[in-house]
Structures are given as structure tokens and as C-alpha cells.
Design an enzyme around this catalytic site. Structure first.
Site, short mmCIF file in Angstrom:
data_model
loop_
_atom_site.label_atom_id
_atom_site.label_comp_id
_atom_site.label_asym_id
_atom_site.label_seq_id
_atom_site.Cartn_x
_atom_site.Cartn_y
_atom_site.Cartn_z
N ARG A 1 0.94 -1.15 -0.09
CA ARG A 1 -0.03 0.15 -0.04
C ARG A 1 0.91 1.39 -0.04
O ARG A 1 0.58 2.30 -0.52
CB ARG A 1 -0.84 0.07 1.27
N ASP B 1 -7.99 20.15 -12.67
CA ASP B 1 -8.30 18.82 -13.19
C ASP B 1 -7.99 18.71 -14.89
O ASP B 1 -8.54 19.66 -15.53
CB ASP B 1 -9.69 18.09 -12.97
N TYR C 1 -17.10 17.96 -13.85
CA TYR C 1 -17.51 16.51 -13.81
C TYR C 1 -18.57 16.45 -12.60
O TYR C 1 -18.12 16.86 -11.65
CB TYR C 1 -16.39 15.62 -13.44
N LYS D 1 -9.20 7.77 -18.46
CA LYS D 1 -9.21 8.73 -19.73
C LYS D 1 -8.29 8.59 -20.69
O LYS D 1 -7.68 7.55 -20.92
CB LYS D 1 -10.00 10.15 -19.51
C1 LIG Z 1 -12.85 15.48 -15.79
C2 LIG Z 1 -13.10 14.10 -14.89
N1 LIG Z 1 -12.47 14.40 -13.53
C3 LIG Z 1 -12.49 13.31 -12.67
C4 LIG Z 1 -13.33 12.18 -12.94
C5 LIG Z 1 -13.39 11.04 -11.98
O1 LIG Z 1 -12.36 9.96 -12.27
P1 LIG Z 1 -12.58 8.55 -12.29
O2 LIG Z 1 -13.89 8.08 -13.17
O3 LIG Z 1 -11.26 7.96 -12.54
O4 LIG Z 1 -12.74 8.35 -10.74
C6 LIG Z 1 -13.79 12.10 -14.34
C7 LIG Z 1 -14.42 10.75 -14.69
O5 LIG Z 1 -15.31 11.03 -15.51
C8 LIG Z 1 -13.83 13.28 -15.14
O6 LIG Z 1 -14.47 13.27 -16.36
#
Ligand SMILES: Cc1ncc(COP(=O)(O)O)c(C=O)c1O
Length: 379
Positions: free
Chosen positions: A46, A170, A98, A195
């Protein structure tokens, strides 16, 4: 090293025990010590894992940062950042991001005494109206999911610095190939590596990248203490994905441009939102801070009804109707009922996220085939 070279080589050494050129998947939970405390830098998986270690170093290098930390998902990475805060602290966040991030902030963290202000981040000066001595974090996504709004990272970073607050960006939609927020003053870059970084729709993973050692120490402590770490196989998949990120992103951008232009001319389409259009409200900022405009876009139909949108959503053959984005294959989605269903309808509508909005993650197939597929579906 230039970015394309870093994507392939940075942070990676031939495996010390065998010389394997590809970092092995160290599928182990613990490591043998010669005597108590006498070990090779790895005690418990971990806390440390060699596959994860290589990936963390690679991620730091490609975002022009010093430190990288990997998590079990993008959401786990978000969760770790918010755990830097204390009750009473305030966060200023984009009102268009998101849906899962919005849900985490409002449904999980508000009850621990954190206060979130959701505001329009396209105007950095707007942030000043919400800052006070409790402001500890500014959170933005750029381009935003799904409305493709752009935050001026440099301008927001200046506001964050003035207020002694951290800025977390992000960078999932852009990927490090198109934009490096640390260079523009951000303190933390976050990716849902699920992604573009992974790129093949076969892994759920997240990461944080930063320059400040103290910040890295605090986040590494949270990573280890709360334990939302990725397994070594998932780290391997992201490492492999990184090696082709630049080639994939080039094609995502080319295809994105062709499809955005085609949609714009389609008589059935009302509005196309893609940050590479010169008439996009934030085009000048996108051009300043991004090296390309990517393959994410959304559009509405002239017939602004759910029925018309549903027909398109269920008619495409190459664009698969699915959540997620950033994979080699093209996806079509309906934010109001899928990725952003967790945001109350009134909040969504305020930001233009109407019920009939359709989101595309344009993949790297042949653009002519993708256009033919959309042409069949939008009739
Ligand atoms: C812009 C963005 N940030 C964060 C996330 C969250 O990521 P995860 O689905 O890997 O938890 C997403 C998920 O779609 C996203 O589109």
C-alpha cells in the site's frame, strides 16, 4: 527531453533484477526484509510498489512536476486533495465540472464542515468575490466536462497565490500533451487516468502531480493512510498507455477538428461546443494555454427534445453509447442522464447543460467513417 521522448522514457529504468525493458507488474503485497528495517526501499505494497513508483515518476515528468502520486481512480485522487483541508475551510470550485466531483464535494465533504462555492471560473476576477481568510483551495477543470469552458489557469493561479490558497487543476480533458497547468502556476494537477492517459478504456486510475515537497509529503501521507492506491497491473496499463499518448492525442485533435467542423455545417444541429472554434467564448485563452483543442465536444439539435437526442444517442454504430471518454474508440454520451445525473437539473440548466445535450469523445478511427456514422444517426 521533449515531451514525446519523456512519454516513452521518463521515470522508467530497465528492471534492476532482470533488465526487462518494460516495467514488470510487481504483484506482491509485501517485501522480505533482511532484518527489521533493513530492506530495499519497499516494505508494504500500500505504501510502495515498484510498478507504481515508475508510473509516479513518469507522470511527474510529463506534467513538468517533481512528484507524482497514483490513486485507485480519479475520484480517489480528488478525495485525497480535499482531505488536506480542515473543518471551516472553504473551497472555490468551478460551477461546471465532472458531476462526480460536484457530488463528492456536496454529498460527502460538506457534512464535515467544509464550505464549497461553485462559481463561473471563466472570469478569474469573479473568484475575488468569494475569497476570505478561510479560502484554502481553488478547484477547476479546463476544458470543463461537458461544456468545454476554459479557465485561464495563469489568472486563477494569481488569485490563488494572493489568497494563500492552493490551485488544483483537473487536466483530464486536455491531457499533458495539450496542456501543463503546473507551468502556468497551478499547485496540483489531477488526472482521471481512466481517460486519455490510459487511453484504451481498460483501466480505472487517477493521479496527482505537484512541485512542492511539503505538499507531496502531505498527499503521500493521505495516500498511504487512507489507502486508495491502484494495483500494480493498473499502473502497468497506464504506463503502457503513456507511451502512445502523443500519437493518440494528435489523431484525437485531427479527428476532433474534422467532426466539429462537420457538425457545425449540419442543418439538423443547433449548437456545437468545441474549444477550437474561433467563436468559442474562451478561444483566446484556449489558444494561449493549450497546444491543441482535443477530441471532446458537445452539441444540441435544432429539435431540442429528449426524443430527438435519444434517437441520435441510440442510432450510432461506431460511436458507442457509454460513460467515460479519452479512449481510442469513439463514445457518445448524454450528460444529463449519465455523467452529470448527480447534479440537480436546475444547477445543470444554469450552466447550459440542457436535457438534449449530446457529448462526443472522438476516438482515433478514420474520421470519414465517424462522420458517416453521425450522418446516419442525425437525419
Ligand atoms: C474531468 C473528470 N475528472 C475526474 C473524473 C473522475 O475520474 P474516475 O472516473 O477515474 O474516478 C472524471 C470521470 O469521468 C472526469 O471526467
Amino acid at each position: 527531453m521533449k515531451l514525446a521522448t519523456k512519454l516513452i522514457h521518463a521515470g522508467i529504468e530497465p528492471d534492476p533484477s532482470t533488465g526487462a525493458i518494460m516495467t514488470p507488474i510487481y504483484q506482491t503485497s509485501t517485501y522480505v526484509q533482511e532484518s527489521p528495517g533493513n530492506h530495499k526501499g519497499y516494505e508494504y505494497a500500500r505504501t510502495q510498489n515498484p510498478t507504481r513508483h515508475a508510473l509516479q515518476n513518469a507522470l511527474a515528468a510529463i506534467e513538468n512536476g517533481k512528484y507524482g502520486l497514483c490513486f485507485a481512480s480519479g475520484s480517489a485522487a480528488t478525495d485525497a486533495v480535499i482531505k488536506l483541508l480542515n473543518p471551516g475551510d472553504e473551497v472555490i470550485a468551478a460551477n461546471d465540472m465532472y458531476g462526480g466531483t460536484y457530488r463528492m464535494f456536496t454529498k460527502i465533504f460538506e457534512k464535515y464542515g467544509l464550505k464549497f462555492h461553485f462559481i463561473n471560473m471563466q472570469d478569474a476576477e469573479e473568484i475575488n468575490k468569494y475569497t476570505n481568510k478561510n479560502t484554502k483551495l481553488i478547484w477547476t477543470e479546463t476544458p470543463t466536462n461537458p461544456m468545454m469552458n476554459i479557465t485561464d489557469i495563469e489568472a486563477v493561479a494569481a488569485v490563488a497565490k494572493r489568497n494563500n490558497a492552493l490551485l488544483c487543476v483537473d487536466n483530464t480533458f486536455a491531457s499533458p500533451w495539450l496542456q501543463n497547468p503546473l507551468d502556468q502556476g497551478a499547485d496540483i494537477v489531477l488526472h482521471s487516468a481512466t481517460k486519455y492517459l490510459g487511453g484504451h478504456s481498460d483501466v480505472v486510475h487517477g493521479c496527482l502531480i505537484m512541485n512542492d515537497e511539503t505538499l507531496n509529503d502531505k498527499l503521500a501521507f493521505i495516500q498511504n493512510s487512507t489507502g486508495a492506491v491502484p494495483g500494480p497491473q493498473d499502473c502497468f496499463l497506464v504506463l503502457r498507455g503513456l507511451k502512445t499518448l502523443h500519437i493518440r492525442m494528435q489523431r484525437h485533435c485531427e479527428n476532433g477538428e474534422k467532426i466539429a467542423m462537420w457538425l457545425k455545417k449540419n442543418s439538423k444541429v443547433n449548437k456545437v461546443i468545441w474549444c477550437g472554434f474561433e467563436d468559442h467564448p474562451n478561444y483566446a485563452i484556449a489558444k494561449k494555454q493549450m497546444r491543441g483543442f482535443g477530441g471532446m465536444m458537445c452539441f444540441t439539435l435544432k429539435d431540442d427534445s429528449m426524443d430527438a437526442a435519444n434517437k441520435v444517442l441510440s442510432s450510432t454504430k461506431l460511436f458507442s453509447l457509454a460513460e467515460s471518454l479519452g479512449g481510442v474508440e469513439s463514445l457518445i454520451g448524454h450528460p444529463a442522464s449519465m455523467t452529470h445525473a448527480s447534479i440537480p437539473r436546475e444547477e445543470r440548466l444554469k450552466n447550459g447543460l440542457v436535457d438534449s445535450l449530446i457529448r462526443l469523445s472522438v476516438g482515433i478511427e478514420d474520421a470519414d467513417d465517424l462522420i458517416a456514422d453521425l450522418n446516419e444517426a442525425i437525419r
